[in-house]
Design an enzyme around this catalytic site. Sequence first.
Site, PDB file in Angstrom:
ATOM      1  NE  ARG A 185    -115.063  15.276  29.007  1.00 21.08           N
ATOM      2  CZ  ARG A 185    -115.538  14.056  28.772  1.00 21.08           C
ATOM      3  NH1 ARG A 185    -116.270  13.422  29.657  1.00 21.08           N
ATOM      4  NH2 ARG A 185    -115.285  13.438  27.648  1.00 21.08           N
ATOM      5  CG  HIS A 244    -119.213  20.799  23.331  1.00 23.83           C
ATOM      6  ND1 HIS A 244    -120.120  20.302  24.236  1.00 23.83           N
ATOM      7  CD2 HIS A 244    -118.150  19.954  23.357  1.00 23.83           C
ATOM      8  CE1 HIS A 244    -119.622  19.203  24.799  1.00 23.83           C
ATOM      9  NE2 HIS A 244    -118.434  18.969  24.283  1.00 23.83           N
ATOM     10  CB  CYS A 278     -98.802  33.422  51.850  1.00 25.96           C
ATOM     11  SG  CYS A 278     -97.073  32.965  52.031  1.00 25.96           S
ATOM     12  CG  HIS A 279    -102.655  32.931  49.698  1.00 31.80           C
ATOM     13  ND1 HIS A 279    -102.493  34.024  48.875  1.00 31.80           N
ATOM     14  CD2 HIS A 279    -101.800  31.990  49.235  1.00 31.80           C
ATOM     15  CE1 HIS A 279    -101.594  33.740  47.941  1.00 31.80           C
ATOM     16  NE2 HIS A 279    -101.153  32.511  48.138  1.00 31.80           N
ATOM     17  CB  CYS A 310    -113.504  15.980  24.727  1.00 34.94           C
ATOM     18  SG  CYS A 310    -115.015  16.444  25.580  1.00 34.94           S
ATOM     19  CB  CYS A 338    -114.177  21.754  20.576  1.00 27.86           C
ATOM     20  SG  CYS A 338    -112.503  21.391  21.105  1.00 27.86           S
TER      21      CYS A 338
END
EC number: 2.8.5.2
Lengths: 284, 150, 109
Positions: free
Chosen positions: A241, A204, A101-102, A245, A200
């Site tokens: 990930r 971060h 298709c792609h 975490c 989080c």
Amino acid sequence: MSKRFLAPVFAMVGGLVLAFSANADPVDEELVIDDIPMVTRAAAPEGHPFDEVLSGWLFREAETRETEADSFANPGMLAVERGADIWNTVEGSAGKSCASCHDDAATSMKSVGAQYPKWDAEAKRPINIELQIDKCRVENMGAEPYKFDAEGQVALTSYIKHQSLGTPVKMDLSDGELQDWWEKGKELYYTRTGQLNFACASCHEDSMGKYIRADHLSQGQANGFPTYRFNTGGMVSLHNRFRGCIRDTRAEMPKAFSDELMALEVYVTWRGTGLSVETPAVRQ
Amino acid sequence: MNFNRRQALALSAAAVAFAATGLRARTALAGTEETEKRILDFAGKAPESGKITLTAPEIAENGNTVPVSVKVDSAMSDDDRVVSVMIVADGNPNPEVATFHFTALSGAAAATTRIRLAQTQNVIAVAKMADGSVFMDKKEVKVTIGGCGG
Amino acid sequence: MAAAPKPRVKVPKTAKAGEVVLLKTLISHEMESGQRKDKDGNTIPRKIINKFSCEFNGEQVFSCDIDPAISANPYFEFSAKVNESGAFKFSWVDDDGSVYTDEQKIEVK
């Protein structure tokens, strides 16, 4: 008996026990992959806690940065090549491959990965590359959806996202109800969980640029996922990930692609608006 | 106040005594003696320093993948030729890492690979020349414990 | 690992006679060290690539004896002196006896 020619050494077992002990600036270097310059610093979108969004690449040591900058030396490219094979492999009852298709992903998938997650109007929830692949497999190919983190899922996701190498991340939050999921993701981002009571944002945002033991904390951007990790010698998906975490905060881990983690993907991806897709990034 | 990574490590030196009490299960390690024996088996005698350069990061970001390069100063022709270069590490369960074999078609006695280091230790490269002489270089690589699943 | 180990090599397409060129090789392989234990406490048996070699027109260029301390997805960078056009042949030997190969041509101008 021979003369000793190696001086005895004292084994240093330990590391840093002082969490968030020191601060260091991200490097001021240009990242160019296959002659494509990467945007590793971008002006933050309105409503962002930082003025500038920074790629995790800037926080890594020289050997890690160099490995990502050389697309041959980058072992993550093995997964991308594997993804290319899968793209052209017929699977399922409809006798189709992705390419049926792609066609050529270099054309059809160019910059597509930079716009995900999008809104899935039928499912009434956000859809990421992994879930879009599954949707195609089930609805168009007559194939089974992938199990979370199946080798094929990670390889194909890496291949598709790699077609956006260099393209800045740009989601359309006005798509369907994505804005509501962004709000929900934001709430989760700032919610402390686990025995360590970390959100989080604890690492971060509040501690970005500091060291947690020996790890130089980045902004926790999603633009390089799936990413090759030196630690495991393999590819790590974004939801892997996220779960890692959350596990490290000693909290219960939500399931991959659950409402919680999809909301988090929407919000975290938005936090990296303007950064180039680096898939497959190389991290420690 | 800003610190670079090395200063951050220096700061943490005080923590080492604590960590040395053993937070991790340790397997038996090769140690200096076994490593020396391995080098003597390969080289036949104690190597001299010089001619060979081993390049490795001073601090590895992750011990599971540490890039190392060796380069031997040699014309790679006639007698001035490197036959083999052995890499050993004295803090791994076994000292052996890899041995490179060169030929006249190598053009240069240089190679790069990626290695596993279980902890902070010495990485040693020993070059054996066609005329029987042996040379070594040694670098200490600090291996840190990551904060996040590292 | 679901897929068979897959080599990648990088060789310049052309070179001058006598030129020393840089070659890079990578192969997907878990390099199970034999040091790890599974969740039941049993040692996971060693399974690594134990030998890598490179030939040019049938002559040995470079080889490497490999121990479990080489990282997953083994990477080697080395050089070769090319005096004539021809083909580099690369091979990796697995502990289970499998041999994975790749070939790449170079033209000397």
